[in-house]
Motif scaffolding. Structure first.
Motif, mmCIF file in Angstrom:
data_model
loop_
_atom_site.group_PDB
_atom_site.id
_atom_site.type_symbol
_atom_site.label_atom_id
_atom_site.label_comp_id
_atom_site.label_asym_id
_atom_site.label_seq_id
_atom_site.Cartn_x
_atom_site.Cartn_y
_atom_site.Cartn_z
ATOM 1 N N LYS A 49 0.982 -1.201 0.171
ATOM 2 C CA LYS A 49 -0.087 0.080 0.042
ATOM 3 C C LYS A 49 0.997 1.311 0.003
ATOM 4 O O LYS A 49 1.842 1.284 0.645
ATOM 5 C CB LYS A 49 -0.944 -0.172 1.126
ATOM 6 C CG LYS A 49 -2.082 -1.002 1.063
ATOM 7 C CD LYS A 49 -3.117 -0.798 2.375
ATOM 8 C CE LYS A 49 -4.244 -1.933 2.333
ATOM 9 N NZ LYS A 49 -5.070 -2.083 3.201
ATOM 10 N N GLY A 51 0.775 5.410 0.362
ATOM 11 C CA GLY A 51 0.158 6.637 0.863
ATOM 12 C C GLY A 51 0.291 7.536 -0.126
ATOM 13 O O GLY A 51 1.355 7.599 -1.101
ATOM 14 N N LYS A 52 -0.674 8.672 0.096
ATOM 15 C CA LYS A 52 -0.602 9.740 -0.962
ATOM 16 C C LYS A 52 0.789 10.491 -0.584
ATOM 17 O O LYS A 52 1.276 11.307 -1.403
ATOM 18 C CB LYS A 52 -1.810 10.702 -0.452
ATOM 19 C CG LYS A 52 -3.057 10.112 -1.159
ATOM 20 C CD LYS A 52 -3.998 11.135 -1.396
ATOM 21 C CE LYS A 52 -5.266 10.470 -1.891
ATOM 22 N NZ LYS A 52 -6.504 10.289 -1.116
ATOM 23 N N GLU A 53 1.068 10.860 0.615
ATOM 24 C CA GLU A 53 2.400 11.550 0.942
ATOM 25 C C GLU A 53 3.527 10.530 0.703
ATOM 26 O O GLU A 53 3.694 9.391 0.929
ATOM 27 C CB GLU A 53 2.305 11.936 2.555
ATOM 28 C CG GLU A 53 1.292 13.195 2.527
ATOM 29 C CD GLU A 53 1.123 13.218 4.177
ATOM 30 O OE1 GLU A 53 2.119 13.522 4.982
ATOM 31 O OE2 GLU A 53 -0.206 13.148 4.778
ATOM 32 N N ASP A 82 -4.810 1.298 6.385
ATOM 33 C CA ASP A 82 -4.175 2.120 5.358
ATOM 34 C C ASP A 82 -3.041 2.851 5.412
ATOM 35 O O ASP A 82 -2.688 2.808 6.410
ATOM 36 C CB ASP A 82 -5.287 3.070 4.632
ATOM 37 C CG ASP A 82 -6.478 2.302 4.043
ATOM 38 O OD1 ASP A 82 -6.338 1.589 3.493
ATOM 39 O OD2 ASP A 82 -7.648 2.876 4.195
ATOM 40 N N VAL A 83 -2.119 3.232 4.267
ATOM 41 C CA VAL A 83 -1.168 3.972 4.471
ATOM 42 C C VAL A 83 -1.262 5.495 4.093
ATOM 43 O O VAL A 83 -1.729 5.757 2.958
ATOM 44 C CB VAL A 83 0.171 3.362 3.587
ATOM 45 C CG1 VAL A 83 1.237 4.086 3.866
ATOM 46 C CG2 VAL A 83 0.469 1.725 4.232
ATOM 47 N N LYS A 84 -1.051 6.401 5.029
ATOM 48 C CA LYS A 84 -1.059 7.681 4.701
ATOM 49 C C LYS A 84 0.292 8.218 3.987
ATOM 50 O O LYS A 84 0.240 9.118 2.941
ATOM 51 C CB LYS A 84 -1.164 8.511 5.943
ATOM 52 C CG LYS A 84 -2.255 9.522 5.846
ATOM 53 C CD LYS A 84 -3.027 9.844 7.373
ATOM 54 C CE LYS A 84 -2.043 11.338 7.682
ATOM 55 N NZ LYS A 84 -2.725 11.584 9.113
ATOM 56 N N LYS A 85 1.213 7.865 4.469
ATOM 57 C CA LYS A 85 2.649 8.434 4.199
ATOM 58 C C LYS A 85 3.663 6.963 3.821
ATOM 59 O O LYS A 85 3.711 6.281 4.705
ATOM 60 C CB LYS A 85 3.209 9.291 5.302
ATOM 61 C CG LYS A 85 4.566 9.964 4.733
ATOM 62 C CD LYS A 85 5.123 10.705 6.170
ATOM 63 C CE LYS A 85 5.481 12.052 5.971
ATOM 64 N NZ LYS A 85 6.121 12.524 7.283
ATOM 65 N N GLU A 263 3.341 6.605 7.810
ATOM 66 C CA GLU A 263 1.969 6.704 8.671
ATOM 67 C C GLU A 263 1.225 5.984 8.110
ATOM 68 O O GLU A 263 0.800 5.734 6.852
ATOM 69 C CB GLU A 263 1.873 7.993 8.689
ATOM 70 C CG GLU A 263 2.689 8.964 9.689
ATOM 71 C CD GLU A 263 1.997 10.619 9.552
ATOM 72 O OE1 GLU A 263 0.953 10.746 9.628
ATOM 73 O OE2 GLU A 263 2.922 11.293 9.457
ATOM 74 N N LEU A 264 0.512 5.366 9.169
ATOM 75 C CA LEU A 264 -0.556 4.345 8.866
ATOM 76 C C LEU A 264 -1.960 5.123 8.985
ATOM 77 O O LEU A 264 -1.772 6.218 9.902
ATOM 78 C CB LEU A 264 -0.412 3.252 9.649
ATOM 79 C CG LEU A 264 0.888 2.089 9.398
ATOM 80 C CD1 LEU A 264 0.855 0.921 10.318
ATOM 81 C CD2 LEU A 264 1.133 1.947 7.919
ATOM 82 N N ASP A 265 -2.935 4.625 8.548
ATOM 83 C CA ASP A 265 -4.157 5.125 8.967
ATOM 84 C C ASP A 265 -5.196 4.117 9.251
ATOM 85 O O ASP A 265 -5.532 3.403 8.022
ATOM 86 C CB ASP A 265 -4.810 6.359 8.000
ATOM 87 C CG ASP A 265 -5.946 6.961 8.004
ATOM 88 O OD1 ASP A 265 -6.464 7.023 9.190
ATOM 89 O OD2 ASP A 265 -6.545 7.310 6.992
#
Ligand SMILES: [Zn+2]
Length: 362
Positions: A49, A51-53, A82-85, A263-265
């Motif tokens: 996965k 992330g957007k960042e 989910d993965v943010k970064k 970073e995870l979400d």
């Protein structure tokens, strides 16, 4: 002349007999007093996965040893986030046959096969998959998750509750100080003295190392062949329950992710405060069977009467990611086999038996 033609006839008859014996119907006829079973291939699950960042790339590998549920459950939980970064890849159950059998290594110790493995080894497919995956994904770090025996802080010979490194630093990468940083942060949250996380340096590159066998391990392979930093995260088999083991892994993973800019979400703190709901997901389990061309869906223990010569195919298994079906008393590497007696199959969710299917030959 007569002799020769007779010999030719015998030779021809012999070769046609040989052809007949290779005919699958003939082979089946030989087994028509038995039951024939076919299982689906064991899945080798993974996720990647992004992330957007922008951030780092972390690969997390669980389940190399099948009797270490804290390790593969922690990896499995990450698959639901989910993965943010940055980018995260997870291979939760790299040795699924051993997870289902609930043993360290059903085909021997997989973590001693990264140096060399025979193509005939049933683990070959999985070890090669891990190596190819690392090659393709090119992570910044590899974390190999384990539940070791005992508590390293109490007994240096035990591998439970520690972070294992192969060297203080490797090609300029500071393995010790990175592991120490993670351990210090985690230890602040651990109150029990002997649960605290020390660093276990196996000094694997040193010719006088006490741990020469570690040169066959995943982390040594990743460092020496891929030039990527790698760490073993060890919880302890002697922690009181699965939740505590999983928690230890997640606490350490959280710190590594932060160091490698991922970073995870939701974040791991959210998982830790709702851990039992992440571990004990309620699922409906079922097996889809094909018995002599007829489909049957089974969702609880059942005895099924089948005539001799039946062909029974397990088409699919529904449940959690660790759900699969295993026969009793048959090599678990087999995907198809003949059996002459009555036989039981267990639907498993990782190490747990969910229900039993018994086939009785009529
Ligand atoms: Zn292990």
């Amino acid at each position: 002349m007569e002799d020769l033609s007779r010999r030719n006839f015998i030779r021809l008859a012999g070769s046609s007999l040989l052809l007949l014996s290779l005919n699958p119907d003939e082979v089946f006829a030989k087994h028509n007093s038995k039951l024939h079973f076919k299982l689906p291939p064991k899945p080798l699950q993974y996720y990647i996965k992004e992330g957007k960042e922008k951030g780092g790339r972390v690969l997390i590998i669980g389940g190399i040893h099948g009797n270490e549920p804290g390790a593969y459950k922690a990896a499995d939980i990450l698959m639901d986030l989910d993965v943010k970064k940055g980018t995260v890849a997870v291979l939760p159950r790299t040795n699924f046959v051993s997870v289902l059998a609930n043993v360290r290594g059903y085909n021997g110790d997989m973590n001693r096969k990264f140096h060399r493995i025979s193509r005939k080894d049933p683990d070959y497919r999985y070890v090669s998959f891990i190596k190819d995956f690392i090659d393709d994904f090119r992570p910044d770090v590899v974390l190999s998750l384990h539940d070791g025996y005992g508590f390293h802080i109490k007994n240096k010979k035990h591998w439970g509750q520690c972070i294992v490194i192969d060297a203080v630093s490797y090609k300029g990468y500071p393995l010790y100080s990175t592991a120490k940083y993670v351990a210090d942060r985690v230890n602040k949250k651990i109150t029990k003295k002997h649960w605290k996380i020390p660093i276990h340096n196996t000094d694997t590159f040193n010719r006088y190392t006490k741990y020469k066998e570690q040169r066959k391990s995943l982390t040594y392979y990743v460092l020496s062949k891929c030039n990527i930093p790698a760490f073993c995260i060890e919880a302890s088999k002697q922690l009181p329950d699965l939740e505590t083991k999983t928690k230890m892994h997640l606490m350490m993973i959280k710190e590594f992710l932060e160091i490698f800019n991922v970073e995870l979400d939701p974040g791991i703190d959210h998982v830790l405060s709702n851990l039992s709901s992440f571990i004990n997901r309620k699922r409906v389990y079922s097996v889809r069977l094909n018995i002599n061309g007829r489909t049957e869906i089974i969702n609880s223990s059942k005895t099924i009467k089948v005539p001799a010569g039946s062909r029974i195919r397990f088409e699919s298994v529904y449940g959690n990611r660790g759900s699969f079906v295993i026969p009793e008393g048959v090599n678990l590497n087999y995907s198809g086999f003949y059996y002459s007696r009555n036989i039981r199959f267990f639907l498993k969710d990782d190490y747990k038996k969910v229900f039993t299917l018994k086939f009785v030959k009529t």
